[in-house]
Design a protein around this motif. Structure first.
Motif, PDB file in Angstrom:
ATOM      1  N   ILE A 182      -4.872  57.336  21.418  1.00 31.30           N
ATOM      2  CA  ILE A 182      -4.939  57.691  22.827  1.00 31.30           C
ATOM      3  C   ILE A 182      -5.514  56.489  23.557  1.00 31.30           C
ATOM      4  O   ILE A 182      -6.510  55.906  23.124  1.00 31.30           O
ATOM      5  CB  ILE A 182      -5.835  58.929  23.063  1.00 31.30           C
ATOM      6  N   LYS A 183      -4.926  56.153  24.658  1.00 25.26           N
ATOM      7  CA  LYS A 183      -5.424  55.054  25.482  1.00 25.26           C
ATOM      8  C   LYS A 183      -5.569  55.548  26.916  1.00 25.26           C
ATOM      9  O   LYS A 183      -4.626  56.088  27.486  1.00 25.26           O
ATOM     10  CB  LYS A 183      -4.455  53.873  25.422  1.00 25.26           C
ATOM     11  N   VAL A 184      -6.772  55.364  27.456  1.00 28.19           N
ATOM     12  CA  VAL A 184      -7.058  55.750  28.830  1.00 28.19           C
ATOM     13  C   VAL A 184      -7.522  54.496  29.561  1.00 28.19           C
ATOM     14  O   VAL A 184      -8.430  53.803  29.095  1.00 28.19           O
ATOM     15  CB  VAL A 184      -8.165  56.836  28.894  1.00 28.19           C
ATOM     16  N   SER A 185      -6.904  54.201  30.680  1.00 32.63           N
ATOM     17  CA  SER A 185      -7.273  53.008  31.448  1.00 32.63           C
ATOM     18  C   SER A 185      -7.673  53.380  32.863  1.00 32.63           C
ATOM     19  O   SER A 185      -7.062  54.254  33.478  1.00 32.63           O
ATOM     20  CB  SER A 185      -6.105  52.022  31.504  1.00 32.63           C
ATOM     21  N   HIS A 186      -8.696  52.697  33.351  1.00 33.23           N
ATOM     22  CA  HIS A 186      -9.139  52.831  34.735  1.00 33.23           C
ATOM     23  C   HIS A 186      -8.926  51.467  35.382  1.00 33.23           C
ATOM     24  O   HIS A 186      -9.232  50.443  34.768  1.00 33.23           O
ATOM     25  CB  HIS A 186     -10.621  53.239  34.783  1.00 33.23           C
ATOM     26  N   PRO A 187      -8.422  51.418  36.608  1.00 32.53           N
ATOM     27  CA  PRO A 187      -8.099  50.116  37.211  1.00 32.53           C
ATOM     28  C   PRO A 187      -9.272  49.147  37.367  1.00 32.53           C
ATOM     29  O   PRO A 187      -9.083  47.940  37.328  1.00 32.53           O
ATOM     30  CB  PRO A 187      -7.504  50.476  38.569  1.00 32.53           C
ATOM     31  N   THR A 188     -10.492  49.654  37.483  1.00 37.44           N
ATOM     32  CA  THR A 188     -11.629  48.744  37.642  1.00 37.44           C
ATOM     33  C   THR A 188     -12.720  48.915  36.580  1.00 37.44           C
ATOM     34  O   THR A 188     -13.507  48.007  36.369  1.00 37.44           O
ATOM     35  CB  THR A 188     -12.290  48.916  39.035  1.00 37.44           C
ATOM     36  N   LEU A 189     -12.777  50.057  35.905  1.00 35.84           N
ATOM     37  CA  LEU A 189     -13.861  50.322  34.966  1.00 35.84           C
ATOM     38  C   LEU A 189     -13.502  50.067  33.509  1.00 35.84           C
ATOM     39  O   LEU A 189     -14.351  50.179  32.641  1.00 35.84           O
ATOM     40  CB  LEU A 189     -14.374  51.753  35.137  1.00 35.84           C
ATOM     41  N   GLY A 190     -12.239  49.737  33.225  1.00 33.52           N
ATOM     42  CA  GLY A 190     -11.895  49.341  31.871  1.00 33.52           C
ATOM     43  C   GLY A 190     -10.960  50.280  31.150  1.00 33.52           C
ATOM     44  O   GLY A 190     -10.302  51.128  31.746  1.00 33.52           O
ATOM     45  N   THR A 191     -10.936  50.112  29.827  1.00 35.91           N
ATOM     46  CA  THR A 191     -10.025  50.848  28.952  1.00 35.91           C
ATOM     47  C   THR A 191     -10.814  51.502  27.827  1.00 35.91           C
ATOM     48  O   THR A 191     -11.776  50.938  27.321  1.00 35.91           O
ATOM     49  CB  THR A 191      -8.978  49.884  28.356  1.00 35.91           C
ATOM     50  N   TRP A 192     -10.392  52.688  27.447  1.00 36.43           N
ATOM     51  CA  TRP A 192     -10.943  53.423  26.309  1.00 36.43           C
ATOM     52  C   TRP A 192      -9.761  53.733  25.419  1.00 36.43           C
ATOM     53  O   TRP A 192      -8.759  54.280  25.862  1.00 36.43           O
ATOM     54  CB  TRP A 192     -11.613  54.692  26.812  1.00 36.43           C
ATOM     55  N   GLU A 193      -9.878  53.382  24.124  1.00 38.60           N
ATOM     56  CA  GLU A 193      -8.758  53.581  23.216  1.00 38.60           C
ATOM     57  C   GLU A 193      -9.288  54.018  21.851  1.00 38.60           C
ATOM     58  O   GLU A 193     -10.212  53.413  21.319  1.00 38.60           O
ATOM     59  CB  GLU A 193      -7.980  52.276  23.077  1.00 38.60           C
ATOM     60  N   LYS A 194      -8.696  55.080  21.296  1.00 40.99           N
ATOM     61  CA  LYS A 194      -9.185  55.611  20.033  1.00 40.99           C
ATOM     62  C   LYS A 194      -8.052  56.349  19.318  1.00 40.99           C
ATOM     63  O   LYS A 194      -7.211  56.969  19.959  1.00 40.99           O
ATOM     64  CB  LYS A 194     -10.351  56.558  20.296  1.00 40.99           C
ATOM     65  N   ILE A 195      -8.062  56.275  18.001  1.00 42.22           N
ATOM     66  CA  ILE A 195      -7.111  57.036  17.196  1.00 42.22           C
ATOM     67  C   ILE A 195      -7.717  58.406  16.928  1.00 42.22           C
ATOM     68  O   ILE A 195      -8.837  58.508  16.424  1.00 42.22           O
ATOM     69  CB  ILE A 195      -6.799  56.313  15.875  1.00 42.22           C
ATOM     70  N   ILE A 196      -6.984  59.434  17.280  1.00 42.27           N
ATOM     71  CA  ILE A 196      -7.434  60.811  17.098  1.00 42.27           C
ATOM     72  C   ILE A 196      -6.473  61.485  16.117  1.00 42.27           C
ATOM     73  O   ILE A 196      -5.263  61.463  16.323  1.00 42.27           O
ATOM     74  CB  ILE A 196      -7.423  61.599  18.433  1.00 42.27           C
ATOM     75  N   LYS A 197      -7.004  62.072  15.060  1.00 39.21           N
ATOM     76  CA  LYS A 197      -6.168  62.773  14.088  1.00 39.21           C
ATOM     77  C   LYS A 197      -6.269  64.273  14.336  1.00 39.21           C
ATOM     78  O   LYS A 197      -7.366  64.822  14.422  1.00 39.21           O
ATOM     79  CB  LYS A 197      -6.592  62.436  12.671  1.00 39.21           C
ATOM     80  N   LEU A 198      -5.099  64.900  14.440  1.00 43.05           N
ATOM     81  CA  LEU A 198      -5.035  66.344  14.639  1.00 43.05           C
ATOM     82  C   LEU A 198      -4.101  66.946  13.602  1.00 43.05           C
ATOM     83  O   LEU A 198      -3.108  66.328  13.212  1.00 43.05           O
ATOM     84  CB  LEU A 198      -4.494  66.677  16.028  1.00 43.05           C
ATOM     85  N   ASN A 199      -4.406  68.140  13.185  1.00 44.47           N
ATOM     86  CA  ASN A 199      -3.505  68.891  12.320  1.00 44.47           C
ATOM     87  C   ASN A 199      -2.466  69.581  13.192  1.00 44.47           C
ATOM     88  O   ASN A 199      -2.701  69.813  14.389  1.00 44.47           O
ATOM     89  CB  ASN A 199      -4.288  69.925  11.513  1.00 44.47           C
ATOM     90  N   PRO A 200      -1.320  69.935  12.599  1.00 48.91           N
ATOM     91  CA  PRO A 200      -0.324  70.664  13.390  1.00 48.91           C
ATOM     92  C   PRO A 200      -0.940  71.901  14.039  1.00 48.91           C
ATOM     93  O   PRO A 200      -1.776  72.583  13.452  1.00 48.91           O
ATOM     94  CB  PRO A 200       0.745  71.050  12.358  1.00 48.91           C
ATOM     95  N   ASP A 201      -0.551  72.149  15.242  1.00 48.01           N
ATOM     96  CA  ASP A 201      -1.019  73.299  16.035  1.00 48.01           C
ATOM     97  C   ASP A 201      -2.471  73.183  16.499  1.00 48.01           C
ATOM     98  O   ASP A 201      -3.002  74.116  17.080  1.00 48.01           O
ATOM     99  CB  ASP A 201      -0.828  74.626  15.280  1.00 48.01           C
ATOM    100  N   ASP A 202      -3.148  72.063  16.212  1.00 45.52           N
ATOM    101  CA  ASP A 202      -4.511  71.844  16.721  1.00 45.52           C
ATOM    102  C   ASP A 202      -4.443  71.293  18.139  1.00 45.52           C
ATOM    103  O   ASP A 202      -3.497  70.607  18.510  1.00 45.52           O
ATOM    104  CB  ASP A 202      -5.274  70.842  15.860  1.00 45.52           C
TER     105      ASP A 202
END
Length: 109
Positions: A1-21
Motif C-alpha cells: 500500500i502506498k499513500v502519498s501527501h503532496p507536501t507531507l510525504g509518502t507512507w508505503e508498507k506491505i500488508i499481508k491479508l488472508n482471503p476475505d480479511d
C-alpha cells in the motif's frame, strides 16, 4: 500500500491479508513518533553527528531520540571529517515500527 501527501510525504508498507480479511489503515502524516538515531565510525566508536531530517536540521546530535513525522523520510548526518556511505538515506518511520537507525560513517579522504 502506498499513500502519498503532496507536501507531507509518502507512507508505503506491505500488508499481508488472508482471503476475505479486511483491515482499516489510517495514515496520519501529522503524527510524530520517536526515532532513535546513532552513528558510529568504522571501528565501532560512537560519533556525535548532526541529525538532519528532510533537509531540516533537528538541533540534535547522535546518539539521540527525536520526534519525526510518519512516512518515508530523508535522513542525513553531518560531522566534520566524516562521511556516511550514502549522503542521504531514506528511512521509514511508523508508529508500529522499531524506528531505530544506526549509520556507519567513514573518515573523509
Amino acid at each position: 500500500i502506498k499513500v502519498s501527501h503532496p507536501t507531507l510525504g509518502t507512507w508505503e508498507k506491505i500488508i499481508k491479508l488472508n482471503p476475505d480479511d479486511t483491515k482499516d489503515i489510517v495514515v496520519n502524516f501529522n503524527r510524530k513518533v520517536k526515532v532513535t538515531i546513532a552513528a558510529f565510525d568504522e571501528k565501532g566508536f560512537p560519533l556525535n553527528a548532526d541529525i538532519i531530517i528532510d533537509d531540516e536540521p533537528t538541533g540534535k546530535t547522535t546518539p539521540a531520540d527525536i520526534k519525526a513525522r510518519v512516512g518515508i523520510r530523508r535522513l542525513a548526518l553531518n560531522l566534520d571529517g566524516y562521511e556516511s556511505p550514502k549522503v542521504v538515506q531514506e528511512i521509514f518511520i511508523d508508529k508500529n515500527e522499531k524506528n531505530k537507525h544506526t549509520i556507519i560513517m567513514n573518515k573523509a579522504n
